[in-house]
Write an enzyme that holds these catalytic residues in place. Structure first.
Site, PDB file in Angstrom:
ATOM      1  N   HIS A 194     -10.185  17.032  19.660  1.00  0.00           N
ATOM      2  CA  HIS A 194     -10.561  18.303  19.005  1.00  0.00           C
ATOM      3  C   HIS A 194     -11.734  18.109  18.053  1.00  0.00           C
ATOM      4  CE1 HIS A 194      -6.918  20.072  20.665  1.00  0.00           C
ATOM      5  NE2 HIS A 194      -6.296  18.961  20.288  1.00  0.00           N
ATOM      6  N   LYS A 237      -9.422   1.816 -11.790  1.00  0.00           N
ATOM      7  CA  LYS A 237      -8.056   1.546 -11.328  1.00  0.00           C
ATOM      8  C   LYS A 237      -7.158   2.755 -11.605  1.00  0.00           C
ATOM      9  CE  LYS A 237      -4.706  -0.879  -9.641  1.00  0.00           C
ATOM     10  NZ  LYS A 237      -4.672  -1.052  -8.172  1.00  0.00           N
ATOM     11  N   GLU A 255      -4.836   5.375   5.159  1.00  0.00           N
ATOM     12  CA  GLU A 255      -4.913   4.304   4.155  1.00  0.00           C
ATOM     13  C   GLU A 255      -5.882   3.209   4.591  1.00  0.00           C
ATOM     14  OE1 GLU A 255      -4.229   4.067   1.219  1.00  0.00           O
ATOM     15  OE2 GLU A 255      -4.304   1.931   0.781  1.00  0.00           O
ATOM     16  N   LYS A 295      -9.082   2.092   2.377  1.00  0.00           N
ATOM     17  CA  LYS A 295      -9.303   0.700   1.953  1.00  0.00           C
ATOM     18  C   LYS A 295     -10.701   0.255   2.348  1.00  0.00           C
ATOM     19  CE  LYS A 295      -6.704  -0.177  -0.603  1.00  0.00           C
ATOM     20  NZ  LYS A 295      -6.226   1.123  -0.762  1.00  0.00           N
ATOM     21  N   ASN A 344      13.409 -19.010  -5.391  1.00  0.00           N
ATOM     22  CA  ASN A 344      12.958 -17.643  -5.678  1.00  0.00           C
ATOM     23  C   ASN A 344      12.714 -16.978  -4.334  1.00  0.00           C
ATOM     24  OD1 ASN A 344      11.956 -15.314  -6.752  1.00  0.00           O
ATOM     25  ND2 ASN A 344       9.908 -16.138  -7.145  1.00  0.00           N
ATOM     26  N   GLY A 345      13.294 -15.791  -4.099  1.00  0.00           N
ATOM     27  CA  GLY A 345      13.083 -15.076  -2.839  1.00  0.00           C
ATOM     28  C   GLY A 345      14.404 -14.868  -2.131  1.00  0.00           C
ATOM     29  N   CYS A 364      12.620 -14.244 -10.046  1.00  0.00           N
ATOM     30  CA  CYS A 364      13.101 -15.532 -10.588  1.00  0.00           C
ATOM     31  C   CYS A 364      11.920 -16.380 -11.071  1.00  0.00           C
ATOM     32  CB  CYS A 364      13.847 -16.290  -9.504  1.00  0.00           C
ATOM     33  SG  CYS A 364      15.168 -15.331  -8.769  1.00  0.00           S
ATOM     34  N   TRP A 401      17.052 -13.694 -11.175  1.00  0.00           N
ATOM     35  CA  TRP A 401      17.159 -12.229 -11.192  1.00  0.00           C
ATOM     36  C   TRP A 401      18.060 -11.908 -10.019  1.00  0.00           C
ATOM     37  CZ3 TRP A 401      14.235  -8.178  -8.367  1.00  0.00           C
ATOM     38  CH2 TRP A 401      14.357  -6.923  -8.974  1.00  0.00           C
ATOM     39  N   GLU A 455     -13.467   2.153   0.293  1.00  0.00           N
ATOM     40  CA  GLU A 455     -13.593   1.962  -1.162  1.00  0.00           C
ATOM     41  C   GLU A 455     -14.044   0.559  -1.531  1.00  0.00           C
ATOM     42  OE1 GLU A 455     -10.063   2.681  -3.402  1.00  0.00           O
ATOM     43  OE2 GLU A 455      -8.774   1.754  -1.944  1.00  0.00           O
ATOM     44  N   ARG A 465       9.117 -12.247 -16.463  1.00  0.00           N
ATOM     45  CA  ARG A 465       9.386 -11.864 -15.073  1.00  0.00           C
ATOM     46  C   ARG A 465      10.713 -11.143 -14.941  1.00  0.00           C
ATOM     47  NH1 ARG A 465       6.341 -15.336 -11.604  1.00  0.00           N
ATOM     48  NH2 ARG A 465       7.954 -15.313 -10.019  1.00  0.00           N
TER      49      ARG A 465
END
Ligand code: AGP
Length: 607
Positions: free
Chosen positions: A502, A602, A479, A483, A100-101, A2, A74, A486, A27
Site C-alpha cells: 500500500h 536521554k 524499534e 535504533k 549470580n543469575g 547478587c 537477592w 537515532e 545492588r
C-alpha cells in the site's frame, strides 16, 4: 542483583571480603555470606540480613585466612533465609560456590545428582552447582568447573573455592557480569568494578562462556574448551570511564549485553519460577474491574507499550490501546473510573508522558507507572508503580530498558489476565515456563554479533532502510528502525509487512536494504511472500528469523540472522537483540557518537 567478591593474596581475606560486599550493597540484597580457607579447612559463614549483621556475628580479627569468597544474595529460588544464603557447599563440605543469575536446568540437574546420592540442604539453584562440580571433579577444580558450566543452562556468574586447592579461586561467566583483577601480591574477583577500586591495579572482564582462575599473582582466563584468552587488561587508575563500560567500547554495547541479567532480574522479582506465583503488589488492590486499558509512552517506551497492546489481547478480555503520550493529550479518550492507564517510561520524567498521566487522572482513570528509575515524577503522580530492574542505562539509545519493559508489561498482563479471565491460565502457564528460559535464550541470541559486525560494514553506506514485520513483531520493526535512525543517522522506517503493497514497495529498488522479521508463529508464509516481492525488485533482504534453516527462507534472504524460537512475551524480546546489535555496529562503522547521538537527550523533559 547478587554481589560476588573474591580475594587471594598476602593480606587477610575476611576484612577485604566484608568491605567489598558493602561496596556492592547498592545492588540490593537480602542475605550475605563468606567462605574462607583457614588453617587448611574451608569455613563458611552466612545469614539473612545485611553485611553488617554477618560482620557482627563474626570475630573477624580471629581469621588468618588469605583466600576467600563473599556474596550478597537477592533471593530468586528460595526465600531469603540463612539456609538459602550463599556460599553453598557440596556433600563433602570442601567446595564452596557463590553465584549470580539463574541455572535454568537446575531441577533436572538436582534430580540427577540426588539419584547419584547427593544430599541437598537448600532450595537454591546455586547448590546444584556445588554438587555438580563435586560429581565432575577428577582432581582439577578448573576442569570440574568447566565441565559443570558446560552442563548448566541459563545466565550466571560463578566463583568457586576448594579446600583441596587453596591457592586459587575458579570463576565462570555466562550472561551475568564478572571481573577478575590483579593488584600488589593479590588476585581479585568481583561482579562489578566498584568493589575492586583502590585495590586492583588492572582488571579483565570475562566474556560469555569464559572461565578463569585467580591466584595471589593475578589471574588467567580460558574459553570453555580450555584455550587461553589473551585480551589486554584495563588499567583501573588510567580510565575510570572505561572501567565503568565493563570492557565494552560503548555503554550501549555493554547495556545490550547486560540484557540476560536485566531481563532476568525484571522477571525474577515478579515471578516465583518454582510455583509460577506472580507477585505484583501494585496490582493487589483493585484493577479487577477495569474495562479499558490505555498505554501512554514516547519513543522506545511507546514501542514496548505497542507490544503490550498485542500481548494483552491474548489474556485480557478488555480493549487495550497504546497511544503516543503527546497525542493522547490532544485526543478525547474514552476514560471512566474503570479505565486503567499504564504510563511506560524508563526515566519516569518524560514530560509528554507526565502530562498524559495528569490528563488521565483528571478524567478519573486509575494510573500505574511502569518505570525503571525509582522516585520519579511519573511514579509520584500515579496510583501505583511497577519497576523494571534494568539498572542504570547510560547510553542515550534505550536498549536493556526496552526489553525489560516488555518483560514487565507481559507479566502485568498475565497477572491481570489471571484475575479477570480464568480461561487464560493455560496461556499463563505456558508463558511463565518460557520466561524462565528467556535469559539463556538472550545469551544465545547475542551470539549472532560477529555476523552482524560484517553485515554492518555492508549496510553503513545505505541511504535508508526499511524494517518490516507482522503481528506482535511490528512494534519491534518500529524499534529497530528507531535504533538505527537515532545512532547512525541513516533514515529508517518500520512498517507492518502487510502494508508494503500500500505504498512502501515504491521505495524498493536495487540493493535497497529491507530487514524482515520472520517468525514461524506469525504469518510466516505471508512474510515469505513479502520477501518475494522485495527480491523481485532486487531489494536486499535481511531476514531475522526463528526458522533460520528453512530452505524457502534461505532461498529468498540475502542474509539470515537467527534468533532462538520462542512464543508470547519472549519472542519480541529475542527479535529485538539482532536489531540493537545491527544499529550499534552500523553506527560504529560510521563513527557516530553512539552513546550520545547528536540532537538527542536521554530524558526529554521539555515539551
Ligand atoms: C530511546 O532510544 C529514545 N532515546 C527515546 O525515544 C526514549 O525512548 C523516549 O524519550 C522515552 O523516554 P522514557 O522511557 O524515559 O520516557
Amino acid at each position: 542483583m547478587c554481589g560476588i567478591v573474591g580475594y587471594v593474596g598476602r593480606e587477610l581475606a575476611a576484612p577485604f571480603l566484608l568491605q567489598s560486599l558493602k561496596r556492592l550493597e547498592y545492588r540490593g540484597y537480602d542475605s550475605a555470606g563468606i567462605a574462607l580457607i583457614e588453617d587448611g579447612r574451608l569455613l563458611r559463614f552466612r545469614r539473612a540480613g545485611k553485611v553488617k549483621d554477618l560482620e557482627a556475628s563474626l570475630d573477624v580479627a580471629a581469621f588468618a585466612a588469605r583466600v576467600g569468597i563473599g556474596h550478597t544474595r537477592w533471593a530468586t529460588h528460595g526465600a531469603p533465609t540463612d539456609d538459602n544464603a550463599h556460599p553453598h557447599l557440596d556433600c563433602s563440605g570442601r567446595i564452596a560456590v557463590i553465584h549470580n543469575g539463574i541455572i535454568e536446568n537446575h531441577a533436572v540437574l538436582r534430580h540427577q545428582l540426588e539419584a547419584e546420592g547427593h544430599v541437598f540442604s537448600s532450595q537454591t539453584d546455586t547448590e546444584v552447582l556445588a554438587h555438580l562440580i563435586e560429581s565432575l571433579s577428577e582432581g582439577d577444580l578448573l576442569d570440574a568447573v568447566r565441565r559443570a558450566v558446560a552442563q548448566a543452562q541459563g545466565a550466571f556468574a560463578v566463583a568457586v573455592l576448594s579446600q583441596d586447592d587453596p591457592s586459587r579461586i575458579v570463576v565462570a561467566k555466562r550472561g551475568s557480569p564478572l571481573v577478575v583483577g590483579r593488584g600488589e601480591g593479590a588476585g581479585y574477583v568481583s561482579s562489578d568494578v566498584p568493589a575492586l577500586l583502590g585495590k586492583a591495579t588492572e582488571v579483565q572482564f570475562l566474556l560469555d562462556d569464559e572461565v578463569g582462575e585467580v591466584r595471589c599473582d593475578g589471574y588467567a582466563v580460558f574459553t570453555l574448551d580450555g584455550r587461553p584468552v589473551h585480551r589486554p587488561p584495563h588499567r583501573v587508575s588510567a580510565d575510570p570511564i572505561a572501567i565503568q563500560k565493563g570492557g565494552y567500547k560503548h555503554f550501549m554495547l555493554k547495556e545490550i549485553h547486560e540484557q540476560p541479567r536485566s531481563v532476568g532480574e525484571t522477571i525474577r522479582e515478579k515471578l516465583d519460577e518454582a510455583t509460577h506465583a506472580l507477585s505484583l503488589p501494585a496490582l493487589e488492590k483493585g484493577f479487577a474491574d477495569i474495562d479499558h486499558v490505555y498505554f501512554v509512552a514516547c519513543g522506545t517506551a511507546f514501542h514496548a507499550a505497542k507490544v503490550a497492546e498485542y500481548l494483552w489481547e491474548d489474556v485480557l478480555p478488555v480493549p487495550t490501546h497504546a497511544v503516543i503520550a503527546s497525542e493522547f493529550r490532544l485526543r478525547n479518550p474514552h476514560i471512566t473510573p474503570r479505565t486503567l492507564v499504564i504510563a511506560v517510561s524508563q526515566s519516569g520524567e518524560t514530560i509528554d508522558t507526565l502530562m498524559a498521566v495528569r490528563r488521565a487522572r483528571a478524567r478519573g482513570a486509575r494510573v500505574v507507572a511502569l518505570v525503571n528509575a525509582e522516585q520519579s515524577a511519573i511514579e509520584r503522580e500515579s496510583d501505583a508503580v511497577v519497576y523494571t530492574r534494568a539498572g542504570i542505562e547510560i547510553g542515550v539509545a534505550a536498549t536493556k530498558t526496552f526489553t525489560a519493559q516488555i518483560a514487565a508489561l507481559g507479566l502485568v498482563g498475565l497477572a491481570l489476565g489471571r484475575r479477570r479471565n480464568p480461561d487464560s491460565e493455560a496461556v499463563c502457564a505456558r508463558e511463565l515456563a518460557e520466561l524462565a528460559l528467556l535469559p539463556g535464550r538472550i545469551v544465545e541470541a547475542l551470539r549472532v554479533e560477529a555476523r552482524i559486525q560484517s553485515l554492518a560494514e555492508q549496510l553503513h553506506r545505505a541511504s535508508d532502510v526499511l524494517f518490516l514485520a507482522r503481528g506482535v513483531l511490528f512494534p519491534i520493526a518500529l524499534e529497530g528502525a528507531l535504533k538505527l535512525k537515532e545512532i547512525s543517522y541513516i533514515h529508517a522506517e518500520g512498517y507492518p509487512a502487510g502494508e508494503m503493497k500500500h505504498g512502501p514497495i515504491a521505495l524498493i529498488d536495487e540493493g535497497k536494504p529491507v530487514v524482515m522479521l520472520a517468525s514461524r508463529d506469525i504469518a510466516y508464509e505471508k512474510l515469505l511472500s513479502n520477501m518475494e516481492e522485495v527480491k523481485a525488485r532486487k531489494g536486499l533482504v535481511i531476514a531475522v528469523s526463528d526458522a533460520p534453516d528453512d530452505p524457502n527462507l534461505r532461498r529468498l534472504a540475502d542474509e539470515v540472522l537467527p534468533v532462538p524460537a520462542a512464543t508470547g512475551i519472549s519472542a519480541p524480546i529475542l527479535f529485538t537483540i539482532p536489531l540493537q546489535l545491527l544499529a550499534y555496529h552500523v553506527a560504529v562503522s560510521l563513527g557516530t557518537d553512539v552513546d550520545q547521538p547528536r540532537n538527542l537527550a536521554k530524558t526529554v523533559t521539555v515539551e
